[in-house]
Structure formats: structure tokens, C-alpha cells
Enzyme design. Sequence first.
Site, PDB file in Angstrom:
ATOM      1  N   TYR A 184     -25.640  -5.674   5.107  1.00 34.56           N
ATOM      2  CA  TYR A 184     -24.315  -5.050   5.071  1.00 34.56           C
ATOM      3  C   TYR A 184     -24.312  -3.666   5.703  1.00 34.56           C
ATOM      4  O   TYR A 184     -25.174  -2.829   5.423  1.00 34.56           O
ATOM      5  CB  TYR A 184     -23.831  -4.936   3.626  1.00 34.56           C
ATOM      6  CG  TYR A 184     -22.436  -4.376   3.463  1.00 34.56           C
ATOM      7  CD1 TYR A 184     -21.339  -5.058   3.961  1.00 34.56           C
ATOM      8  CD2 TYR A 184     -22.218  -3.173   2.790  1.00 34.56           C
ATOM      9  CE1 TYR A 184     -20.047  -4.559   3.800  1.00 34.56           C
ATOM     10  CE2 TYR A 184     -20.934  -2.670   2.607  1.00 34.56           C
ATOM     11  CZ  TYR A 184     -19.849  -3.370   3.122  1.00 34.56           C
ATOM     12  OH  TYR A 184     -18.578  -2.885   2.953  1.00 34.56           O
ATOM     13  N   LEU A 241      -4.480  -7.513  -3.058  1.00 38.80           N
ATOM     14  CA  LEU A 241      -4.856  -8.282  -1.874  1.00 38.80           C
ATOM     15  C   LEU A 241      -6.258  -8.868  -1.959  1.00 38.80           C
ATOM     16  O   LEU A 241      -6.562  -9.850  -1.273  1.00 38.80           O
ATOM     17  CB  LEU A 241      -4.734  -7.412  -0.619  1.00 38.80           C
ATOM     18  CG  LEU A 241      -3.299  -7.086  -0.190  1.00 38.80           C
ATOM     19  CD1 LEU A 241      -3.300  -5.988   0.859  1.00 38.80           C
ATOM     20  CD2 LEU A 241      -2.599  -8.331   0.332  1.00 38.80           C
ATOM     21  N   SER A 292      -6.368  -0.409  13.088  1.00 39.45           N
ATOM     22  CA  SER A 292      -7.002   0.905  13.215  1.00 39.45           C
ATOM     23  C   SER A 292      -7.825   0.947  14.491  1.00 39.45           C
ATOM     24  O   SER A 292      -8.342  -0.077  14.955  1.00 39.45           O
ATOM     25  CB  SER A 292      -7.920   1.158  12.022  1.00 39.45           C
ATOM     26  OG  SER A 292      -8.745   2.290  12.237  1.00 39.45           O
ATOM     27  N   ASN A 307       0.517  -2.663   5.251  1.00 38.92           N
ATOM     28  CA  ASN A 307      -0.086  -1.342   5.387  1.00 38.92           C
ATOM     29  C   ASN A 307      -1.300  -1.144   4.478  1.00 38.92           C
ATOM     30  O   ASN A 307      -2.173  -0.332   4.775  1.00 38.92           O
ATOM     31  CB  ASN A 307       0.983  -0.283   5.070  1.00 38.92           C
ATOM     32  CG  ASN A 307       0.399   1.098   4.903  1.00 38.92           C
ATOM     33  OD1 ASN A 307       0.060   1.761   5.867  1.00 38.92           O
ATOM     34  ND2 ASN A 307       0.268   1.537   3.652  1.00 38.92           N
ATOM     35  N   GLY A 311       2.104   4.325   3.745  1.00 33.10           N
ATOM     36  CA  GLY A 311       3.046   3.403   3.110  1.00 33.10           C
ATOM     37  C   GLY A 311       4.148   4.127   2.359  1.00 33.10           C
ATOM     38  O   GLY A 311       5.325   3.766   2.451  1.00 33.10           O
ATOM     39  N   GLY A 321       0.353   8.653   1.337  1.00 37.74           N
ATOM     40  CA  GLY A 321      -0.132   7.823   2.421  1.00 37.74           C
ATOM     41  C   GLY A 321       0.967   7.336   3.346  1.00 37.74           C
ATOM     42  O   GLY A 321       2.154   7.630   3.167  1.00 37.74           O
ATOM     43  N   GLY A 343       0.812  -1.209   0.000  1.00 40.25           N
ATOM     44  CA  GLY A 343       0.000   0.000   0.000  1.00 40.25           C
ATOM     45  C   GLY A 343       0.845   1.257   0.000  1.00 40.25           C
ATOM     46  O   GLY A 343       1.003   1.908   1.029  1.00 40.25           O
ATOM     47  N   THR A 381      -9.702  -7.941   1.526  1.00 36.95           N
ATOM     48  CA  THR A 381      -8.523  -7.111   1.268  1.00 36.95           C
ATOM     49  C   THR A 381      -7.713  -6.846   2.533  1.00 36.95           C
ATOM     50  O   THR A 381      -6.491  -7.009   2.554  1.00 36.95           O
ATOM     51  CB  THR A 381      -8.955  -5.772   0.649  1.00 36.95           C
ATOM     52  OG1 THR A 381      -9.689  -6.025  -0.557  1.00 36.95           O
ATOM     53  CG2 THR A 381      -7.748  -4.902   0.329  1.00 36.95           C
TER      54      THR A 381
END
Length: 313
Positions: A180, A83, A159, A109, A36, A34, A29, A130
Site C-alpha cells: 500500500y 460512501l 483532482s 464532492n 461542498g 469545504g 460532502g 469512498t
Amino acid sequence: MTFDTSSTGESVATALASCIKGKTVIVTGVTPGGYGAETVRVLALVGAKVVLAGRTLSKIQATMGAVKKEIPGADLKTLILELGSQKSVREAAAEVLAYDTPVDVVILNAGVMGTPYEKTEDGLELQFATNHIGNFLFANLIIPKLLESPAPRVVAVGSVGHFWGPVRFDDYNFEDGKVYDKWLAYGQSKTANILFAIELAELYKDRLLAFSLHPGGAATSLNQHMTKEDYEKFSDFFNSDGTPKGDWVRSVAEGTATQIVAAFDPSIVGSNGSYLVDAKLAPEQAAPYATDKDNAKKLWELSETLVGQKFRP
């Protein structure tokens, strides 16, 4: 050495340079801007060999170009890794296993957040697939290469969002989308990151270190699926324009510090499997269901079933 909220990835990497120089690190990532991408930059700055892994070659190359511009001698290579596709994960892992040097650290990440309901080609809800299953499969497949290192580590970037939901062991696919909730799904996937590190540490004990962490909230591309309604729903955490606010806000540079600590700090070696926040150990800041060893074992077994392969030392 102690690190805290004022630490940055660069300051931590500089302090731990002797532990980092010459090491081969895979960072997933690596989208520009970001966590990463900043992790790649600070590792390259102190002489690590960094593999930039991501699903989009153009984004990998953009980050690589920016790092090379600042650090012309940076030792970087690319790895295509989607992923959400177990086939892609297996292809990427095969490429890593063919490396002629050990992999010392993998920093998991990459991830997605708050996506509309979607199932991957493997039939799994996208965020769970993912953020957890792809990472579970990739890390386990490359463990032979990690174990060639004298002190390997796996870092799972979780997180504070894990508080939004535990792993739904009996309905991880949300009745195929009928019930969902994208935030419960995100919470599930981030809880899974923490549980994964716990069980990986338990299985490999002194042979491999595994840690999970919350990097802090920064304005990155991770927020791309959030709507105006989402920002209103989470008004304690976001301004109406989508910028983060509150005690959890960290800059990308500050958030990266926790990744570097988890990956290289020698002082945390005795706390294998732990959760970190603000560049230090913080297991008490994780939800009880995210640190439950029975849940960790149960998730491992479910993950093996979903990838069709058992992974044991």
C-alpha cells in the site's frame, strides 16, 4: 460567458442564476469550510433546492445552519450518505428515489485523501471505495430520478492528484495492504472519478451530461490525514504548516466556481464527459490514462462487479 481563475462560485452562480433557480441539486460532502459547503451556499443564494448529503448529521446541520442564517428562505434538506458502505449508499439512494420531484444535478464532492490502509465492510481499500465505488453506486442508483429532469447532470469532483496513479485494475486493493502507498491509492481513486464521467457520458449520450473536474488546492479538512512527512514529500505543493502553495492553489470560493460551471454552464453541453480546471474545459490537463475510453469501459465493468449490479441504459 467565460469564466477563469478569478471566478468564484458565487460569481458563476449569479451569472448562471436563470439556469439554477428552482433546480434540485444533491451535493455530497458538505463539511463546514469545504468546497461542498460553499457550493451549497452559492446554489441556495440563487434559489436552488439543495440536498446536503454526508455521513455525519452534525456536520450537515452545521453547514445548513450557517446557510440558513445567511439565507433564511433557503430550501434545504439532509441526506445521510456513507460512501464507504454500499449498504448506506443503497439506503440513501432509496430515499432519493422516493422524492416527489426530479433531481436535476448531483455533485459528487465528498471524498477522503491519504488515509492509512483500511478496508471497508465491503472488502475494498478505503480511498477507492469512498472516492469512486460509493459515487459510482450512488449515481447509478439515482439515475431514474435524474432522468426525470429535462437536463440532468452528474459532476464528479476529481483532482490533479490523479497524476499520482492510474487505476490498478489487477490489484486495486494493493495486495490487501502489503504494497500500500496512500498516494498511489489516492491517485487511483481520482483517476477513477475522471474515467467514470467519461463512461457515464458515453452510455447516456444526450440523455444525461457528466463532467469531472479539479477544483484547485485549498486548505480544507481533506488534508486531515496528512503528516509532516507528507508535507515534506510534497514540498512543491505544501508549506511545512500544511497550507497549500504554488500555481495550483485556489481559495474555496474559487475552487467552487468549477463545480458550478460543470453543473450548470450551458456552453459546455457539447463536451459531455469532459474534464474541467479553473472554471473551464481543460481535457488536455488530464493524464492520458485518465481519459482513455478503453480504461473507462474497463473501470465501469470492474465497478459493476464490485457492487454486484450491472448499470446500463
